[in-house]
Design a protein around this motif. Structure first.
Motif, PDB file in Angstrom:
ATOM      1  N   GLY A  89       0.807  -1.295   0.063  1.00  0.00           N
ATOM      2  CA  GLY A  89      -0.052  -0.068   0.097  1.00  0.00           C
ATOM      3  C   GLY A  89       0.741   1.204   0.097  1.00  0.00           C
ATOM      4  O   GLY A  89       0.613   2.140  -0.612  1.00  0.00           O
ATOM      5  N   TRP A  90       2.006   1.327   0.739  1.00  0.00           N
ATOM      6  CA  TRP A  90       2.871   2.457   0.968  1.00  0.00           C
ATOM      7  C   TRP A  90       3.387   2.746  -0.413  1.00  0.00           C
ATOM      8  O   TRP A  90       3.401   3.879  -0.702  1.00  0.00           O
ATOM      9  CB  TRP A  90       3.999   2.233   2.078  1.00  0.00           C
ATOM     10  CG  TRP A  90       4.740   3.400   2.216  1.00  0.00           C
ATOM     11  CD1 TRP A  90       6.006   3.291   1.703  1.00  0.00           C
ATOM     12  CD2 TRP A  90       4.330   4.810   2.630  1.00  0.00           C
ATOM     13  NE1 TRP A  90       6.695   4.686   2.002  1.00  0.00           N
ATOM     14  CE2 TRP A  90       5.532   5.514   2.614  1.00  0.00           C
ATOM     15  CE3 TRP A  90       3.351   5.044   3.187  1.00  0.00           C
ATOM     16  CZ2 TRP A  90       5.791   6.539   2.996  1.00  0.00           C
ATOM     17  CZ3 TRP A  90       3.325   6.443   3.475  1.00  0.00           C
ATOM     18  CH2 TRP A  90       4.723   7.261   3.270  1.00  0.00           C
ATOM     19  N   SER A  92       2.652   1.811  -3.590  1.00  0.00           N
ATOM     20  CA  SER A  92       1.794   1.838  -4.447  1.00  0.00           C
ATOM     21  C   SER A  92       1.284   3.532  -4.286  1.00  0.00           C
ATOM     22  O   SER A  92       1.148   4.151  -5.155  1.00  0.00           O
ATOM     23  CB  SER A  92       0.464   1.153  -4.396  1.00  0.00           C
ATOM     24  OG  SER A  92       0.580  -0.186  -4.624  1.00  0.00           O
ATOM     25  N   ARG A  93       1.086   4.026  -3.087  1.00  0.00           N
ATOM     26  CA  ARG A  93       0.690   5.287  -2.762  1.00  0.00           C
ATOM     27  C   ARG A  93       1.735   6.264  -3.206  1.00  0.00           C
ATOM     28  O   ARG A  93       1.450   7.371  -3.764  1.00  0.00           O
ATOM     29  CB  ARG A  93       0.390   5.602  -1.204  1.00  0.00           C
ATOM     30  CG  ARG A  93       0.005   6.914  -1.004  1.00  0.00           C
ATOM     31  CD  ARG A  93      -0.282   7.050   0.484  1.00  0.00           C
ATOM     32  NE  ARG A  93      -0.813   8.562   0.692  1.00  0.00           N
ATOM     33  CZ  ARG A  93      -0.373   9.337   1.262  1.00  0.00           C
ATOM     34  NH1 ARG A  93       0.936   9.150   2.005  1.00  0.00           N
ATOM     35  NH2 ARG A  93      -0.864  10.261   1.855  1.00  0.00           N
ATOM     36  N   ARG A  97       1.764   9.239  -6.425  1.00  0.00           N
ATOM     37  CA  ARG A  97       2.072  10.538  -6.187  1.00  0.00           C
ATOM     38  C   ARG A  97       3.551  11.146  -7.065  1.00  0.00           C
ATOM     39  O   ARG A  97       4.126  11.758  -7.176  1.00  0.00           O
ATOM     40  CB  ARG A  97       2.500  10.745  -4.986  1.00  0.00           C
ATOM     41  CG  ARG A  97       1.463  10.627  -3.923  1.00  0.00           C
ATOM     42  CD  ARG A  97       1.746  10.810  -2.347  1.00  0.00           C
ATOM     43  NE  ARG A  97       1.209  11.899  -1.753  1.00  0.00           N
ATOM     44  CZ  ARG A  97       1.518  12.309  -0.714  1.00  0.00           C
ATOM     45  NH1 ARG A  97       2.562  11.850   0.113  1.00  0.00           N
ATOM     46  NH2 ARG A  97       1.000  13.534  -0.340  1.00  0.00           N
TER      47      ARG A  97
END
Length: 132
Positions: A89-90, A92-93, A97
């Protein structure tokens, strides 16, 4: 009268399956960061497999009121699977960005740190529960 347990049964029936699930799930760390659905899907499949295995295995293990190495190892396996999901998740975030340098740095660290954490923590738990 001395009674000994054969640890081979616990290794092959209880320790190796969750370890294999976790180690196979670490392939997620080498998937592309921008493919969040694939990473998350693979990681969640591993977590669900571990939960299903835990339900099956708990029916065959003796009931007790204290924690054993097996209990701690299974907990470690679940925690490591959650770390893999959080890392996915990190990154991918970060990829969304467009912070590509941070993505590469995070991926590089996670590919080393998560497997080393899992193996090291399993060894420490072994020392705590089995060797004491």
């Amino acid at each position: 009268m001395n009674i000994d347990r054969d640890p081979g049964v616990y290794l092959t029936k209880v320790i190796f399956p969750p370890a294999a699930i976790v180690l196979l799930n670490m392939v997620v760390l080498w998937m592309r960061p921008d493919e969040f659905e694939a990473r998350f899907g693979a990681a969640m499949s591993g977590l669900l497999a571990a939960v299903a295995y835990q339900f099956i295995a708990s029916g065959h293990l003796p009931r007790h009121v204290y924690n054993t190495y097996v209990d701690a190892f299974v907990g470690l396996s679940f925690f490591t699977l959650l770390l893999i999901i959080a890392e996915s998740g990190w990154v991918s975030r970060l990829a969304l960005r467009e912070l590509h340098d941070r993505v590469k740095h995070t991926e590089h660290i996670a590919r080393l740190a998560i497997p080393m954490f899992y193996i090291g923590a399993a060894f420490v738990l072994y020392l705590i529960y089995v060797r004491m």
